[in-house]
Design a protein around this motif. Sequence first.
Motif, PDB file in Angstrom:
ATOM      1  N   THR A   8       0.797  -1.216   0.000  1.00  0.00           N
ATOM      2  CA  THR A   8       0.000   0.000   0.000  1.00  0.00           C
ATOM      3  C   THR A   8       0.829   1.264   0.000  1.00  0.00           C
ATOM      4  N   LEU A   9       2.118   1.112   0.007  1.00  0.00           N
ATOM      5  CA  LEU A   9       2.935   2.312   0.081  1.00  0.00           C
ATOM      6  C   LEU A   9       3.059   2.931  -1.303  1.00  0.00           C
ATOM      7  N   LEU A  10       2.680   4.161  -1.420  1.00  0.00           N
ATOM      8  CA  LEU A  10       2.759   4.812  -2.724  1.00  0.00           C
ATOM      9  C   LEU A  10       4.204   4.902  -3.176  1.00  0.00           C
ATOM     10  N   HIS A 151       7.134   6.386   4.893  1.00  0.00           N
ATOM     11  CA  HIS A 151       6.050   7.291   4.448  1.00  0.00           C
ATOM     12  C   HIS A 151       5.746   8.308   5.548  1.00  0.00           C
ATOM     13  N   SER A 153       2.957   8.971   6.670  1.00  0.00           N
ATOM     14  CA  SER A 153       1.887   8.476   7.555  1.00  0.00           C
ATOM     15  C   SER A 153       2.454   8.041   8.901  1.00  0.00           C
ATOM     16  N   GLU A 192       1.634  14.679   3.676  1.00  0.00           N
ATOM     17  CA  GLU A 192       0.531  14.003   4.351  1.00  0.00           C
ATOM     18  C   GLU A 192      -0.398  15.086   4.864  1.00  0.00           C
TER      19      GLU A 192
HETATM   20  N1  DAH Z   1       1.197   6.354   3.244  1.00  0.00           N
HETATM   21  C1  DAH Z   1       0.650   5.932   1.987  1.00  0.00           C
HETATM   22  C2  DAH Z   1       1.803   5.537   1.065  1.00  0.00           C
HETATM   23  O1  DAH Z   1       2.907   5.959   1.248  1.00  0.00           O
HETATM   24  C3  DAH Z   1      -0.148   7.012   1.321  1.00  0.00           C
HETATM   25  C4  DAH Z   1      -1.427   7.284   2.041  1.00  0.00           C
HETATM   26  C5  DAH Z   1      -2.563   6.617   1.669  1.00  0.00           C
HETATM   27  C6  DAH Z   1      -1.479   8.205   3.076  1.00  0.00           C
HETATM   28  C7  DAH Z   1      -3.772   6.846   2.317  1.00  0.00           C
HETATM   29  C8  DAH Z   1      -2.693   8.450   3.744  1.00  0.00           C
HETATM   30  C9  DAH Z   1      -3.822   7.770   3.335  1.00  0.00           C
HETATM   31  O2  DAH Z   1      -2.787   9.308   4.746  1.00  0.00           O
HETATM   32  O3  DAH Z   1      -4.981   8.026   3.974  1.00  0.00           O
HETATM   33  O4  DAH Z   1       1.569   4.809   0.150  1.00  0.00           O
END
Ligand code: DAH
Length: 502
Positions: A8-10, A151, A153, A192
């Motif tokens: 899920t990490l962008l 990330h 987050s 973020e």
């Molecule tokens: N942290 C995630 C990433 O790096 C990106 C992300 C997705 C941040 C959804 C968020 C969120 O705050 O709600 O891929």
Amino acid sequence: MSATMRRTLLSSAARLQIRTPVYTSLKSRPLFRITVRYSSTGSSDECFKINPDSITIFDKSYPSDTWTNVPPQILSALPRKLHLQPSHPIGILRTIVESRFPSSTYARHNTLPAIVSTAQNFDSLGFPMDHPGRSKTDTYYVNEKTVLRTHTSAHQADMFREEEKPGFLISADVYRRDAIDRSHYPVFHQMEGARVWDRKAYASSEELVAAITEDINNIPPTTFSVTVEDPNPPHHAERNPLQPTHSAPEAEAVAAHLKRTLEGVVAEVFGRARQAKIEAGLLTPSTTEEPLKIRWIEAYFPFTSPSWELEVWWDGQWLELLGCGVVQHPVLSSASPSCESKLGWAFGLGLERIAMVLFGIPDIRLFWTRDARFLEQFGEGRVCWFNPYSKYPPCYKDVAFWLPQATEPAAGVSAAGGLGEMQNGQVFHENDLMEIVRGIGGDLVEDVQLIDEFTHPKTKKSSKCYRINYRSMDRSLTNEEVDNIQEKVRQALEKEMKVTLR
Ligand code: DAH
């Protein structure tokens, strides 16, 4: 592939298509112990020092252990902070995004430390223990409990606990082990954002919903218009569920506030990107008349539900920009008892990916150059099209090798999210190879690609051939110089990954 297993990490930058590797076995971890070239301690002007049993970073000492895998080259990037440089493309973009979030509502945090605990980076966000993002092949570990944040987050829970304003905006450098190509770099920047409401401030759920909806009017207007596609229902029992603590109208109001906020961000950024392209004579009148097109797609993140990604139609393809969603209630409630009564949204976006498009920057390594011919093209508050000062010739070298002799020829998949091959109970993981190449070639390596692989029908030995493309951003490389680097790469692959060179 189950949704929870998806990485899920962008991605770091222009990962135009998300790679979603298939994880069949989360148990198989690479057994190669990658020996990071620790003999090189930081020079006097470095922010770190690597000792036999510890690493000192910014004067704080961390004991090292079998998880430690962060190389000196990566630690050297810690003080760079491109997002804080007002005339650097990353800093310029950060400021444009910030301009969409009134500071009266959204607190700014641009200097949070990059070294965080695994509790902050993963546990506080509900990442399962077997999530691929936790793997040593994907993440830089200082030690078992300490990582370079992967990330922004990682700071969500702390911000929910400590921040007095209802919203916050973070920008920061983040770190991931990854492939080497023009759009991936192990250090990149993210922003973020989050916004919460406290039920306690409202007499009823209806009043809360009305207040959130009303607040949409406070989102600053933008001069650029967009066409928005949002084909899915606001939540879906299987694909994108409501949380038990939220009523449907509550989650829908939060989602509407989130989506209108981010549509404003994208309209502003890409409206300005278009303007820059028109000014550079790169857009024809017919294409400039088309409205900017964006679309919402359903997504999965461990820390939001429902969740979405936002994409923009750019240069003839959909470009993934950000991830977002309604904050999982346990993220808030475990941050602090005072957050138990709160609900809200969060998003995260990668700056390099967008800055490459906004400024027409063709290679992610350019962001890191100290060459004045790059840096002097940009100015605070200005979006302009990058004028390549020169393109130096590339030089490629191939390296072919046999993986360690197999006792069982079965293919396995590593926990890291990339395909790895089981040989002798060992897993070959491509990110480990990337790290070795990067450790020796540094920013002279433009990309590394697997160009050939096969398994010998009789011996069952597997062979791989990688092409390493060398090109400097700033000068011509000599053949001798490249041969020298390539020889070191070959030796390191043999020694550290136990392959047999061919
Ligand atoms: N942290 C995630 C990433 O790096 C990106 C992300 C997705 C941040 C959804 C968020 C969120 O705050 O709600 O891929």
